[in-house]
Design an enzyme around this catalytic site. Structure first.
Site, PDB file in Angstrom:
ATOM      1  N   ARG A  52      48.454  29.840  45.504  1.00  0.00           N
ATOM      2  CA  ARG A  52      49.071  31.023  46.114  1.00  0.00           C
ATOM      3  C   ARG A  52      48.888  31.038  47.632  1.00  0.00           C
ATOM      4  NH1 ARG A  52      46.228  35.676  43.460  1.00  0.00           N
ATOM      5  NH2 ARG A  52      44.582  34.118  43.504  1.00  0.00           N
TER       6      ARG A  52
ATOM      7  N   ASN B 113      49.687  34.965  40.251  1.00  0.00           N
ATOM      8  CA  ASN B 113      49.268  34.300  39.016  1.00  0.00           C
ATOM      9  C   ASN B 113      49.747  35.127  37.830  1.00  0.00           C
ATOM     10  OD1 ASN B 113      47.890  32.234  40.305  1.00  0.00           O
ATOM     11  ND2 ASN B 113      45.905  33.236  40.167  1.00  0.00           N
TER      12      ASN B 113
END
Length: 88
Positions: free
Chosen positions: A18, A36
């Site tokens: 990320r 996520n």
């Protein structure tokens, strides 16, 4: 301007995916978000000029150094006029 949603599978959580995606998005000047999912995939939406979004999707296909991407499912979604790229 285009916007896509991508779901990235493989070893993509716990490897800085990320944060690396956020850095790549800033380099490319695209907007959107990344997060996520409970099934160990990473989902993101990317919006911007078609060429920059395509480059971001290409990056998602390998991700950061420690990721092991096994697949990326991409679909077009409506443009929202988003600004910035955030981790959610």
């Amino acid at each position: 301007m285009i916007r896509v949603r991508a779901v990235v599978s493989g070893l993509v959580q716990g490897v800085g995916f990320r944060y690396s995606a956020q850095e790549q998005a800033a380099r490319l000047g695209v907007a959107g978000w990344v997060r996520n999912l409970p099934d160990d995939t990473v989902e993101c939406e990317v919006e911007g000029p078609a060429e920059a979004v395509g480059t971001m999707v290409d990056w998602l296909r390998h991700g950061p150094r420690h990721a092991r991407v096994s697949g990326v499912c991409v679909q077009d979604v409506p443009v929202t006029g988003a600004e910035g790229f955030r981790i959610t």
